[in-house]
Scaffold this motif. Structure first.
Motif, mmCIF file in Angstrom:
data_model
loop_
_atom_site.group_PDB
_atom_site.id
_atom_site.type_symbol
_atom_site.label_atom_id
_atom_site.label_comp_id
_atom_site.label_asym_id
_atom_site.label_seq_id
_atom_site.Cartn_x
_atom_site.Cartn_y
_atom_site.Cartn_z
ATOM 1 N N ALA A 85 104.564 62.500 76.964
ATOM 2 C CA ALA A 85 105.250 61.436 77.696
ATOM 3 C C ALA A 85 105.514 61.824 79.141
ATOM 4 N N ALA A 89 104.296 60.034 82.439
ATOM 5 C CA ALA A 89 105.326 59.326 83.192
ATOM 6 C C ALA A 89 105.565 59.905 84.573
ATOM 7 N N VAL A 92 103.224 58.471 87.361
ATOM 8 C CA VAL A 92 103.508 57.041 87.556
ATOM 9 C C VAL A 92 104.865 56.845 88.224
ATOM 10 N N GLY A 93 105.872 57.615 87.787
ATOM 11 C CA GLY A 93 107.198 57.502 88.380
ATOM 12 C C GLY A 93 107.209 57.902 89.847
ATOM 13 N N TYR A 127 112.756 49.227 73.388
ATOM 14 C CA TYR A 127 111.389 49.721 73.570
ATOM 15 C C TYR A 127 110.718 49.948 72.215
ATOM 16 N N ALA A 157 106.873 57.515 77.423
ATOM 17 C CA ALA A 157 106.495 57.489 78.837
ATOM 18 C C ALA A 157 107.042 56.236 79.506
ATOM 19 N N LEU A 158 106.910 55.088 78.843
ATOM 20 C CA LEU A 158 107.462 53.843 79.385
ATOM 21 C C LEU A 158 108.971 53.926 79.522
ATOM 22 N N ILE A 160 110.861 56.643 80.178
ATOM 23 C CA ILE A 160 111.386 57.563 81.188
ATOM 24 C C ILE A 160 110.805 57.332 82.578
ATOM 25 N N ILE A 161 109.807 56.484 82.723
ATOM 26 C CA ILE A 161 109.264 56.187 84.060
ATOM 27 C C ILE A 161 110.361 55.699 85.008
ATOM 28 N N GLY A 213 114.159 63.016 83.024
ATOM 29 C CA GLY A 213 113.267 62.297 82.119
ATOM 30 C C GLY A 213 113.027 63.069 80.831
#
Length: 292
Positions: A85, A89, A92-93, A127, A157-158, A160-161, A213
């Motif tokens: 994750a 993430a 992306v973050g 989620y 991952a979604l 903690i982004i 995260g």
């Protein structure tokens, strides 16, 4: 004119009062951590005395009904899902924060930040519900059963982004604009300035966001419980079901007795140790930022 009492107080007395107040609050928090740790250790002692510590790594499997308490499959599953994750993430973050701060028009950046803040406030079960209804059936089409390590990695991952993106964005907002102005005077491109100057200067904030995260992903329970399959095994593929340490506690604490109950407190003790390690790591990063 009305004179309020606090205006007549000596500034040194106010500072002293605030200092002792902060010390008191910090002491209470420290005492609570010690109490919780002591409670977990006391509840874990019966099974430590009976089977020892190494049994949690060397037993044949996790089967409390048969007297086996191997936590290795859950530990490996937890580390794999959290690592995957974070690997997804973190880029992306960070890119989301760069987009908000350096590329997006003001109205779009403001909207995107509000969206990230909203996503960061969603509980994990929301989620998990979306993942169970939407993502798991999609993965099931590729490789049954759908509930798997892959589903857990994608959903965590979604989750903690937004945490990583908002932390990095706040760090970039505090950066001294002299860096940007100096780079512009040297003729550096926007991307060259970001990659070569701004991100290295903000590296401590980036590390802090990643640690936050990791902390949230590590303690997440309901999401992984809903999408990972809850099979205590070491996965051989991304499509294999797994069980994490928090999910193991949530699933079995309601009916656990005797050594079984004690083993779940050992699971909590292990999670607490990892969380304390992350807290110390964050403190070390903060100290480095203070020094430099």
């Amino acid at each position: 004119m009305i004179s309020f009492g606090y205006k007549n107080l000596c500034p040194r007395k106010i500072d002293r009062f605030l200092g002792w107040t902060v010390r008191g609050i910090a002491s209470v928090v420290g005492i609570l951590v010690v109490i919780i740790t002591g409670f977990l250790i006391i509840e874990s002692l019966p099974i430590f005395d009976e089977i020892g510590i190494l049994a949690f790594l060397t037993d044949a499997s996790w089967s409390p009904a048969q007297g086996f308490y191997n936590l290795t499959p859950m530990l490996v599953g937890t580390l794999l899902v959290v690592t995957g994750a974070v690997v997804l993430a973190a880029p992306v973050g960070i890119l989301s924060a760069l987009f908000c701060h350096y590329y997006a028009p003001p109205f779009l950046a403001s909207f995107y930040r509000r969206l990230l803040e909203l996503m960061a406030g969603f509980p994990g079960v929301i989620y998990g519900l979306w993942g169970l209804v939407v993502l798991v059936p999609l993965i099931n089409r590729l490789h049954p059963p759908g509930t798997s390590l892959l589903a857990g990695v994608l959903m965590l991952a979604l989750l903690i982004i937004p945490t990583i993106a908002l932390t990095v964005d706040a760090t970039l907002a505090e950066m001294n604009q002299v860096y940007w102005q100096g780079a512009a005077s040297l003729g550096l491109s926007r991307w060259g300035t970001i990659l070569g100057i701004m991100l290295p200067a903000a590296r401590l904030g980036v590390f802090t966001g990643i640690i936050l995260g990791i902390g949230r992903a590590l303690g997440e329970t309901m999401l992984v419980l809903m999408v990972c399959g809850n099979v205590p095994q070491i996965p051989d593929t991304l499509f294999a079901p797994i069980r994490t340490l928090p999910a193991n506690i949530a699933l079995e604490m309601a009916f656990a007795l005797g050594n079984h109950r004690s083993s779940l407190f050992v699971t909590g003790l292990l999670l607490l140790a990892v969380s304390l390690f992350l807290a110390l790591l964050a403190e070390a990063i903060a100290e480095e930022k203070h020094i430099y």
